[in-house]
Design an enzyme around this catalytic site. Structure first.
Site, short mmCIF file in Angstrom:
data_model
loop_
_atom_site.label_atom_id
_atom_site.label_comp_id
_atom_site.label_asym_id
_atom_site.label_seq_id
_atom_site.Cartn_x
_atom_site.Cartn_y
_atom_site.Cartn_z
N ASN A 96 0.83 -1.20 0.00
CA ASN A 96 0.00 0.00 0.00
C ASN A 96 0.87 1.26 0.00
O ASN A 96 2.06 1.20 -0.28
CB ASN A 96 -1.02 0.01 1.14
CG ASN A 96 -2.37 0.54 0.71
OD1 ASN A 96 -2.48 1.66 0.23
ND2 ASN A 96 -3.40 -0.27 0.86
N HIS A 122 3.57 0.05 -2.63
CA HIS A 122 3.92 -1.37 -2.70
C HIS A 122 5.42 -1.63 -2.72
O HIS A 122 5.91 -2.52 -3.43
CB HIS A 122 3.26 -2.01 -3.92
CG HIS A 122 1.77 -2.14 -3.82
ND1 HIS A 122 1.11 -2.21 -2.62
CD2 HIS A 122 0.81 -2.23 -4.79
CE1 HIS A 122 -0.20 -2.33 -2.84
NE2 HIS A 122 -0.40 -2.33 -4.15
N HIS A 193 -1.41 -9.98 -3.51
CA HIS A 193 -2.13 -9.07 -4.41
C HIS A 193 -2.81 -9.83 -5.55
O HIS A 193 -2.85 -9.37 -6.69
CB HIS A 193 -1.16 -8.03 -4.96
CG HIS A 193 -1.80 -6.72 -5.33
ND1 HIS A 193 -2.50 -6.53 -6.50
CD2 HIS A 193 -1.85 -5.54 -4.67
CE1 HIS A 193 -2.93 -5.28 -6.56
NE2 HIS A 193 -2.56 -4.66 -5.45
N ALA A 194 -3.37 -11.01 -5.25
CA ALA A 194 -4.10 -11.75 -6.27
C ALA A 194 -5.38 -11.02 -6.66
O ALA A 194 -6.10 -10.49 -5.80
CB ALA A 194 -4.44 -13.14 -5.76
N TYR A 195 -5.64 -10.99 -7.97
CA TYR A 195 -6.90 -10.46 -8.49
C TYR A 195 -7.84 -11.63 -8.72
O TYR A 195 -7.48 -12.61 -9.38
CB TYR A 195 -6.70 -9.76 -9.83
CG TYR A 195 -6.06 -8.41 -9.82
CD1 TYR A 195 -6.75 -7.28 -10.24
CD2 TYR A 195 -4.73 -8.24 -9.43
CE1 TYR A 195 -6.17 -6.03 -10.28
CE2 TYR A 195 -4.12 -6.99 -9.46
CZ TYR A 195 -4.85 -5.89 -9.89
OH TYR A 195 -4.25 -4.65 -9.92
N ASP A 265 -11.21 1.50 -3.37
CA ASP A 265 -9.77 1.27 -3.23
C ASP A 265 -9.38 1.77 -1.85
O ASP A 265 -8.63 2.72 -1.69
CB ASP A 265 -8.98 1.99 -4.32
CG ASP A 265 -7.50 1.59 -4.35
OD1 ASP A 265 -7.13 0.65 -3.61
OD2 ASP A 265 -6.72 2.20 -5.10
N GLN A 304 -7.70 -4.31 2.39
CA GLN A 304 -7.89 -3.35 1.30
C GLN A 304 -8.72 -4.02 0.22
O GLN A 304 -8.33 -5.05 -0.33
CB GLN A 304 -6.54 -2.92 0.72
CG GLN A 304 -6.63 -1.84 -0.35
CD GLN A 304 -6.54 -0.44 0.19
OE1 GLN A 304 -6.34 -0.24 1.41
NE2 GLN A 304 -6.66 0.56 -0.66
N GLU A 332 -6.75 -7.44 -0.07
CA GLU A 332 -5.40 -7.44 0.48
C GLU A 332 -5.47 -7.35 2.01
O GLU A 332 -5.75 -6.28 2.56
CB GLU A 332 -4.61 -6.25 -0.05
CG GLU A 332 -4.52 -6.16 -1.56
CD GLU A 332 -4.09 -4.77 -2.01
OE1 GLU A 332 -2.95 -4.38 -1.74
OE2 GLU A 332 -4.94 -4.07 -2.62
#
Length: 369
Positions: A96, A122, A193-195, A265, A304, A332
């Site tokens: 972040n 990050h 940080h997987a989408y 976000d 997050q 996150e």
């Protein structure tokens, strides 16, 4: 093994960026992909470049298997991706944002790279997502990645020894264990940080996904996405996910916070009833057409939720389909953004002699209703 053409592309990419991290040529020869499979046929793939989870393959309510995390088919895709989406990576040393790339610790001001103007994001220009980790297979369903971040790498003090272990259980859980020690006091905030798109990667937007977040409070931000320091109630706002609702339900409301982030976000302050260090449910995500469910459990104080506001359709992933605007979301688990500059937030300072141990679990299932 990474061939000469990929090595050349990597080096050219790195040389165009100003950074203090060191990556030797020999490191690139060690890039590998590890495949974890459980007794249910669930498959998780991860690479020691960036400790990236590249694939998560899970069934829907009819037994059809799909890869539900965004990413690429080869390492070069992650290395050369425009817009730096951080697909599947471990981000650090500080996940972040840190306001204006500065913080003061023990009377010394430290300056970080500005890579998300006017802030540092990050971990900097070459954060943990862009380095090669050492890899070790642990048992038959786990892989451990380790990295030494050297003193003043990307501007952070202290030699930080960090590891992340991915374990795939027969309960369709990805257990993520973080561990770190340091020889100087330093801020540390590690996250995955997987989408996710539970319909399948590249299968449209996530606005129809139903999300519940176990939080009464969130941390509002200013117009550069830095927390104001307040802990604000979600009640009566678009940020109220205490009961499951479609992500798209309130996302287009007129609201300054949504305007600042281009949507969601933000960091939510998780409701915690158990003792520190114990897992608690942070969020539950459900996709009605497939029936797939993702539950996120964590020992961390925050989460997050980012809903892919900066995806623009210019990136194509594993299925060669464009990743459209809001085509994936990230959950996150973390300490709060800009904590080194926010004395009222839980501390992220790790000191010599202390150990950082944090755990997050991604648990997959199906809802047959």
């Amino acid at each position: 093994m990474i061939r000469a053409i990929l090595l050349f592309a990597v080096l050219m990419n790195l040389l165009t960026q100003l950074a203090s991290a060191e990556v030797s040529v020999a490191d690139f020869d060690s890039i590998e992909v590890f495949t974890l499979t459980n007794s249910n046929g669930m498959v998780v793939k991860a690479t020691n470049y960036g400790a990236i989870i590249t694939n998560i393959e899970v069934p829907d309510r009819k037994g059809n298997v799909a890869d539900i995390t965004l990413g690429y088919n080869d390492v070069s895709g992650y290395m050369n991706a425009v817009d730096k989406p951080y697909f599947g990576s471990v981000v650090g040393r500080y996940g972040n944002r840190i306001a204006k790339g500065k913080f003061t610790l023990d009377g010394t001001e430290y300056t970080l790279a500005i890579n998300n103007y006017p802030n540092s994001l990050h971990g900097g220009i070459i954060g943990f997502d862009k380095v090669v980790w050492d890899a070790e297979i642990v048992g038959d369903k786990a892989v451990k990645f380790s990295y030494l971040a050297k003193d003043m790498e990307e501007g952070y003090p202290g030699n930080l020894n960090v590891s992340v272990t991915y374990t795939l259980t027969d309960e369709n859980e990805i257990v993520i264990d973080y561990h770190a020690t340091t020889d100087k006091s330093t801020p540390v905030n590690l996250t995955q940080h997987a989408y996710f798109n539970l319909k399948g990667e590249g299968e449209g937007t996530i606005l129809d996904h139903e999300l519940r977040i176990n939080a009464d409070l969130y941390t509002p931000v200013d117009n550069i996405l830095i927390p104001t320091g307040d802990l604000a109630p979600v009640d009566g706002t678009p940020f109220d996910f205490r009961e499951a609702k479609k992500i798209g339900q309130d996302i287009d409301q007129t609201d300054d916070q949504l305007s600042y982030g281009g949507g969601y976000d933000h960091n939510w302050v998780l409701n915690r009833e158990k003792r520190d260090g114990e897992l608690e449910l942070a969020a539950r995500l459900y996709e009605p057409t497939s029936g797939r469910v993702l539950e996120v459990l964590t020992t961390e104080p925050g989460i997050q939720f980012y809903c892919g506001n900066f995806l623009k359709g210019n990136l194509k992933g594993k299925s060669d389909k464009p990743y459209v605007y809001r085509g994936g979301l990230v959950l996150e688990t973390q300490h709060f953004p800009d904590s080194p500059n926010q004395p009222n937030f839980p501390t992220t300072i790790l000191k010599p002699g202390e150990t950082l141990d944090s755990q997050t679990v991604f648990k997959f299932s199906v809802d047959n209703e």
